[in-house]
Scaffold this motif. Structure first.
Motif, mmCIF file in Angstrom:
data_model
loop_
_atom_site.group_PDB
_atom_site.id
_atom_site.type_symbol
_atom_site.label_atom_id
_atom_site.label_comp_id
_atom_site.label_asym_id
_atom_site.label_seq_id
_atom_site.Cartn_x
_atom_site.Cartn_y
_atom_site.Cartn_z
ATOM 1 N N LYS A 1 0.825 -1.205 0.000
ATOM 2 C CA LYS A 1 0.000 0.000 0.000
ATOM 3 C C LYS A 1 0.863 1.261 0.000
ATOM 4 O O LYS A 1 0.560 2.253 -0.664
ATOM 5 C CB LYS A 1 -0.944 0.005 1.209
ATOM 6 N N GLU A 2 1.952 1.219 0.804
ATOM 7 C CA GLU A 2 2.833 2.372 0.833
ATOM 8 C C GLU A 2 3.466 2.623 -0.535
ATOM 9 O O GLU A 2 3.573 3.766 -1.001
ATOM 10 C CB GLU A 2 3.926 2.160 1.889
ATOM 11 N N ALA A 3 3.874 1.537 -1.236
ATOM 12 C CA ALA A 3 4.444 1.693 -2.586
ATOM 13 C C ALA A 3 3.406 2.263 -3.560
ATOM 14 O O ALA A 3 3.709 3.126 -4.388
ATOM 15 C CB ALA A 3 4.960 0.341 -3.089
ATOM 16 N N LEU A 4 2.147 1.772 -3.449
ATOM 17 C CA LEU A 4 1.081 2.271 -4.315
ATOM 18 C C LEU A 4 0.805 3.754 -4.061
ATOM 19 O O LEU A 4 0.597 4.539 -4.992
ATOM 20 C CB LEU A 4 -0.190 1.444 -4.081
ATOM 21 N N ILE A 5 0.831 4.137 -2.757
ATOM 22 C CA ILE A 5 0.615 5.548 -2.415
ATOM 23 C C ILE A 5 1.721 6.412 -3.006
ATOM 24 O O ILE A 5 1.480 7.498 -3.567
ATOM 25 C CB ILE A 5 0.534 5.708 -0.887
ATOM 26 N N THR A 6 2.967 5.914 -2.942
ATOM 27 C CA THR A 6 4.087 6.669 -3.534
ATOM 28 C C THR A 6 3.907 6.837 -5.041
ATOM 29 O O THR A 6 4.114 7.920 -5.597
ATOM 30 C CB THR A 6 5.402 5.938 -3.235
ATOM 31 N N GLU A 7 3.496 5.726 -5.694
ATOM 32 C CA GLU A 7 3.281 5.795 -7.160
ATOM 33 C C GLU A 7 2.154 6.761 -7.504
ATOM 34 O O GLU A 7 2.255 7.555 -8.455
ATOM 35 C CB GLU A 7 2.952 4.394 -7.689
ATOM 36 N N LEU A 8 1.064 6.717 -6.729
ATOM 37 C CA LEU A 8 -0.047 7.632 -6.978
ATOM 38 C C LEU A 8 0.366 9.084 -6.765
ATOM 39 O O LEU A 8 -0.079 9.986 -7.486
ATOM 40 C CB LEU A 8 -1.229 7.279 -6.061
ATOM 41 N N GLN A 9 1.206 9.329 -5.760
ATOM 42 C CA GLN A 9 1.697 10.683 -5.535
ATOM 43 C C GLN A 9 2.513 11.170 -6.723
ATOM 44 O O GLN A 9 2.393 12.323 -7.158
ATOM 45 C CB GLN A 9 2.535 10.735 -4.246
ATOM 46 N N ASN A 10 3.369 10.262 -7.271
ATOM 47 C CA ASN A 10 4.147 10.624 -8.473
ATOM 48 C C ASN A 10 3.229 10.932 -9.652
ATOM 49 O O ASN A 10 3.435 11.898 -10.400
ATOM 50 C CB ASN A 10 5.122 9.511 -8.827
ATOM 51 N N ASN A 11 2.198 10.074 -9.838
ATOM 52 C CA ASN A 11 1.252 10.305 -10.943
ATOM 53 C C ASN A 11 0.511 11.627 -10.772
ATOM 54 O O ASN A 11 0.261 12.352 -11.735
ATOM 55 C CB ASN A 11 0.246 9.162 -11.030
ATOM 56 N N LEU A 12 0.155 11.925 -9.527
ATOM 57 C CA LEU A 12 -0.532 13.188 -9.250
ATOM 58 C C LEU A 12 0.355 14.375 -9.601
ATOM 59 O O LEU A 12 -0.103 15.367 -10.186
ATOM 60 C CB LEU A 12 -0.927 13.233 -7.765
ATOM 61 N N SER B 1 -0.431 17.072 -12.518
ATOM 62 C CA SER B 1 -0.468 18.512 -12.230
ATOM 63 C C SER B 1 0.375 19.282 -13.242
ATOM 64 O O SER B 1 -0.034 20.338 -13.750
ATOM 65 C CB SER B 1 0.038 18.777 -10.810
ATOM 66 N N GLU B 2 1.558 18.732 -13.552
ATOM 67 C CA GLU B 2 2.405 19.396 -14.549
ATOM 68 C C GLU B 2 1.723 19.420 -15.914
ATOM 69 O O GLU B 2 1.737 20.430 -16.623
ATOM 70 C CB GLU B 2 3.750 18.681 -14.640
ATOM 71 N N GLU B 3 1.097 18.273 -16.310
ATOM 72 C CA GLU B 3 0.400 18.227 -17.597
ATOM 73 C C GLU B 3 -0.763 19.212 -17.622
ATOM 74 O O GLU B 3 -1.028 19.872 -18.628
ATOM 75 C CB GLU B 3 -0.104 16.807 -17.859
#
Length: 512
Positions: free
Chosen positions: A91-102, A106-108
């Motif tokens: 779950k922690e890894a998924l949260i990190t990945e989702l934060q990166n995607n977010l 945001s940049e896009e």
């Protein structure tokens, strides 16, 4: 938690249970003598103690069982704990990945906002340009309305001139009738012909640009036969005020002949396609050939040098004519729905006229006017300065050829209906229709001609004969026989002394 770690935990718990059982057995063995010693003096209480011992033993067994269950439950809880720990890590890894995607999203989103602002500015600019173009269009429409009003005024003036011409024609007809009566009273032979000549001569002399021509004698015999081209000869033209004959054929050559002897004077090379039509400039300096290779070739007569290759058409060039007034102006027609005007000084196209119907043939009428015959059956007149069609009239189901008389008073048209029509160029009215039972237009169209005096029309036929009609003798027909294949082209020398004809076998006949 892996299965290997689970097995190791289970084995450790089992070893602990076995150690407890062994310890229990050892303790029972160690306390057995004391129990026996105590049991002897207390024989009376032995039964009660025995029951208590059994009860305690049962409680001990229950304690062992409870301990075993708790050990097993402990193993299960440990396994579940390890599973939950690994799930938490995922779950922690998924949260990190989702934060990166977010962050990337945001940049896009920021970039898309910038693009949207840029597009909005571009749309605003286009709207401003559109408004400017609308204002320009309104100005052009205003100019167009002014031009239409001016055109209407010109048409009114033209109609007034036509009415004046009609009045002059009526006066001439009255003079003709008066002369006819006088000649009939005088008993002169061939009254109608003489009166017609005099009246027509008066009308023509009253017109600007009148040229006088001697009567052209009708040919009757073949004087010279020339084997000119391989594969057929479809184009002939006499040089102006000369007896020299120019021919073009399917063998991609243009040749100049002496029609008196049939001798070849020169051969012009350089075309990469079949020669479909020919024109000679008014000073006899150049020969222009319309070719099936989508271009025109221009040769110098003196020396035979290929001066220009005129490119611009996108389909085969089927017709060409040179201006009788402007020494370096040539018009061409192609099956790409265009008529092009060329300057032979530079070799460039100076104007392109679009037509809704393909043009099969064209000819100059005067400096600024070209006539053309089209696939839709119409004869059209074009103002080459403005590139506009000034008039049109239905001539045939399909017009295959047009030519203009030397006087500039008549246009001769030929069609697939095996009819040759003569139009008065002033009114575009038919003033003569010529047909014969044996005269069949060759497939693809034949090229008839008008005599220099404008009184005779010659046309080849698919049966190899040439028919000559008289315009002033009620369409009297003379037939020239000699060709062994379909006659593709006829031309009359400007001096009126000879007629040349060419056939599908590439032979040229000179008639006098």
């Amino acid at each position: 938690m892996t299965s290997e770690e689970t097995e190791k935990g289970t084995l450790a718990i089992k070893r602990a249970l076995r150690a407890l059982r062994r310890r229990h057995l050892v303790e029972e063995g160690a306390h057995a003598p004391a129990i026996d010693a105590l049991s002897k003096p207390f024989a009376t209480q032995s039964f009660e103690w025995k029951e208590k011992a059994e009860k305690l033993e049962m409680e001990l067994q229950q304690c062992y069982k409870a301990q075993s269950r708790m050990s097993e439950q402990l193993v299960v809880e440990v396994a579940e704990c390890r599973n939950l720990k690994s799930l938490a890590q995922e779950k922690e890894a998924l949260i990190t990945e989702l934060q990166n995607n977010l962050y990337q999203t945001s940049e896009e989103n920021t970039q898309l906002k910038e693009d949207l602002q840029e597009k909005t500015r571009a749309v605003d600019l286009l709207i401003a340009e559109n408004q400017s173009l609308k204002s320009q269009l309104e100005d052009v429409l205003a100019k167009l309305r002014a031009a239409e009003a001016e055109n209407k005024n010109l048409i009114d003036r033209w109609m007034l001139e036509k009415m004046k011409d009609a009045e002059r024609l009526n006066e001439a007809n009255a003079m003709y009738e008066e002369m006819l009566l006088k000649l009939r009273a005088a008993g002169i032979g061939d009254i109608q012909q003489n009166a017609q000549k005099q009246a027509d001569g008066m009308i023509r002399r009253a017109e600007a640009g009148y040229l006088d021509f001697n009567d052209s004698p009708l040919p009757s015999i073949c004087k010279v036969t020339i084997q000119a081209h391989q594969g057929g000869c479809g184009s002939l033209a006499f040089q102006h005020n000369s007896d020299r004959l120019v021919s073009g054929g399917q063998d991609r050559t243009v040749k100049i002949w002496d029609p008196q002897t049939g001798a070849l004077i020169s051969s012009l090379q350089g075309s990469v396609g079949s020669v479909l039509d020919l024109a000679v400039t008014n000073e006899n300096r150049s020969v222009v050939a319309a070719c099936s290779s989508n271009n025109l070739c221009v040769w110098e007569v003196n020396g035979g040098r290929l001066r220009h290759t005129l490119t611009g058409h996108v389909n085969k060039v089927c017709s060409v004519d040179a201006s009788r007034v402007a020494a370096f102006t040539v018009a061409s027609a192609s099956l790409d729905h265009t008529i092009k005007l060329w300057d032979l000084n530079t070799g460039y196209c100076v104007n392109t006229i679009m037509s809704s119907s393909n043009c099969n043939s064209l000819a100059f009428v005067d400096r600024d006017t070209v006539c053309s015959g089209h696939v839709d059956g119409n004869l059209r007149l074009w103002d080459i300065r403005r590139g506009k069609c000034t008039s049109q009239v239905a001539a045939h189901p399909q017009v295959t050829f047009v030519c203009v008389s030397k006087s500039g008073n008549f246009i001769l048209t030929s069609g697939k209906d095996n009819v040759h029509n003569l139009f008065d160029i002033r009114t575009l009215e038919v003033c003569g229709t010529f047909r014969a039972s044996g005269n069949q237009v060759v497939t693809g169209g034949s090229r008839p001609c008008i005599s220099p005096d404008g009184n005779s029309i010659a046309a080849g036929s698919s049966d190899g004969n040439i028919h000559i009609w008289s315009r002033i003798r009620d369409g009297a027909v003379t037939v020239l026989e000699g060709h062994s294949s379909a006659v593709l082209s006829c031309t009359w020398s400007e001096r009126g002394t000879a007629v040349a004809s060419a056939d599908r076998n590439g032979n040229i006949y000179i008639w006098t």
